[in-house]
Design a protein around this motif. Structure first.
Motif, short mmCIF file in Angstrom:
data_model
loop_
_atom_site.label_atom_id
_atom_site.label_comp_id
_atom_site.label_asym_id
_atom_site.label_seq_id
_atom_site.Cartn_x
_atom_site.Cartn_y
_atom_site.Cartn_z
N TYR A 1 -24.09 -0.70 -11.71
CA TYR A 1 -24.72 -0.70 -9.96
C TYR A 1 -23.92 -0.16 -9.21
CZ TYR A 1 -28.01 -5.07 -10.78
OH TYR A 1 -28.95 -5.87 -11.81
N ASN B 1 -23.97 1.02 -5.65
CA ASN B 1 -23.73 0.68 -4.40
C ASN B 1 -23.94 1.91 -3.09
OD1 ASN B 1 -23.53 -2.13 -5.16
ND2 ASN B 1 -21.57 -1.95 -4.60
N ARG C 1 -28.62 0.15 -5.74
CA ARG C 1 -28.19 -0.89 -5.16
C ARG C 1 -28.07 -0.56 -3.72
NH1 ARG C 1 -25.23 -5.93 -7.52
NH2 ARG C 1 -23.33 -5.18 -6.61
N LYS D 1 -22.11 -7.04 -0.96
CA LYS D 1 -24.24 -7.04 -0.94
C LYS D 1 -24.17 -6.90 0.07
CE LYS D 1 -25.90 -9.34 -5.03
NZ LYS D 1 -26.11 -10.03 -6.04
#
Length: 415
Positions: A74, A76, A111, A151
């Motif tokens: 992922y 970010n 993401r 996240k």
């Protein structure tokens, strides 16, 4: 200093001198089973390539995370602050093009997250540096550490006392962005008869009469200091005061003494040089248990400094090999009065996966992964244990190679 660390895209590497007498590496067939998942190695390579590109997009990049369960890397990506250019699309195109040209086999997913890496650090700096303002002396004494969840963008702080009052004060200042949880201060943890060249992972003692049954600290990686072009060993800065004589093995086997120590508020490392007065140092490192470790070679380093989700292992003199998954690269915590209440940041936190976890006497020791054939990739040097995410389980913390090199002005010795 922060700008220097941010600008350091790759850690300088120094080849071991051919003139050094070094032990013969073990044959590949004799090496222990590879400790790094095979599919993680291309993910590490992809993460390093992405981090190099990301230097031009600091407001968009928020690190990479390897999900071992789904075999997905992922990337970010954060939205820009108000009135700043939105470079997310350009950044994603640059990453996609780079990985495509490199023919990377890694599945990559972009993401969206609330904060860039710079934004996460800014939040941590505001929270920790401003403790006296938002929480008074109670916050200064009792807030023992903090980290940001990439996240969600939430800052999780660990508090050793006065939790209810500090939680109210923090929420009044930061709102729901900050969450306070019970926690304790980091536990500072404090191979036995080696020979020159002195190897990373060796047991160290700070006096001739200390018991040789367990190490007091562990030798870290070996470095070439830019200021004088000399080679040094290293360990954790909290182990001994500058000038202390250090020993390995027999009580009369003095290898050198502690040089400059780096353990100050606002820094990213807990580190001290060891000036070698007998013998030499090279790129060797012990990988394995306390008495059955394998002699390996450090060939490269983690030049990324931003990736999470990957498995790394500490190799300490007392507790041997202990592996875990990187939770974050933004952990910060405070030391006690013995070290002047120093507050360090941008440390890496690892969740315990195998073994007891690094323990007393492993401080300063190498954190690493291995590649095919047993060659070692250096990730950092172990500091101590603490619960980084407030789940009640004790994690462990290390200072990254990239930050060490930038702060102490040195190149990791590799072959």
């Amino acid at each position: 200093m922060a700008a220097t660390a941010a600008m350091l895209v790759a850690v300088a590497l120094t080849n071991s001198s051919a003139a050094l007498a070094v032990p013969t590496p073990e044959a590949a067939g004799k090496l222990p089973t590879n400790i790094t998942p095979v599919d993680q190695i291309p993910a590490e390579d992809a993460g390093a390539q992405i981090a190099a590109i990301a230097a031009a997009y600091p407001e968009a990049f928020a690190g990479t995370h390897w999900d071992a369960a789904t075999k997905t890397l992922y990337v970010n990506v954060a939205a820009p602050r108000a009135k700043r250019a939105d470079l997310r699309t350009v950044f994603q195109q640059a990453v996609t093009g780079k990985l495509r040209s490199a023919k990377s086999p890694v599945k990559t997913v972009f993401r969206p997250v609330p904060l860039s890496l710079d934004g996460q650090q800014a939040l941590l700096d505001t929270f920790m540096a401003g403790r006296a303002k938002w929480g008074g002396q109670s916050a200064v004494r009792n807030v023992v550490g903090a980290t940001v969840d990439a996240k969600t963008g939430t800052l999780f702080a660990q508090v050793s006392g006065d939790l209810a009052a500090l939680r109210t004060a923090a929420q009044r200042r930061f709102g729901k962005t900050v969450s306070l949880r019970p926690g304790t201060a980091i536990k500072l943890d404090d191979r036995y008869y080696s020979s020159s060249p002195w190897t990373a992972g060796n047991a160290l003692w700070g006096s001739q009469d200390a018991s040789r049954s367990t190490a007091q600290c562990t030798q870290g990686y070996n470095w070439r200091r830019w200021a004088d072009n000399l080679r040094y060993a290293s360990t954790a800065g909290h182990c001994w005061a500058p000038g202390t004589s250090l020993y390995n093995g027999l009580p009369d086997q003095r290898i050198g003494y502690v040089g400059t120590r780096y353990l100050n508020t606002g820094e990213y490392v807990d580190f001290e040089y060891i000036r070698i007065t007998y013998g030499s140092v090279d790129n060797s490192v012990w990988v394995g248990g306390t008495r059955d470790a394998s002699h390996r070679r450090v060939l490269w380093a983690d030049n990324d400094g931003t990736q999470t989700g990957v498995t790394v292992c500490s190799s300490g003199a007392n507790f041997g090999l202990n592996c875990g998954v990187i939770l974050n690269r933004t952990t910060t915590f405070n030391y006690g009065a013995e070290y002047g209440y120093a507050s360090l940041s941008k440390l890496t936190c690892v969740s315990k996966v195998t073994g007891y976890g690094p323990g007393p006497g492993d401080s300063g020791g190498p954190v690493l992964t291995t590649a095919t054939g047993g060659a070692v990739k250096a990730w950092g040097q172990y500091i101590g244990r603490k619960d980084c995410d407030g789940d009640g389980d004790e994690d462990w913390v290390f200072a990254g190679i990239k930050n060490i090199a930038a702060r102490v002005g040195a190149s990791l010795i590799v072959s």
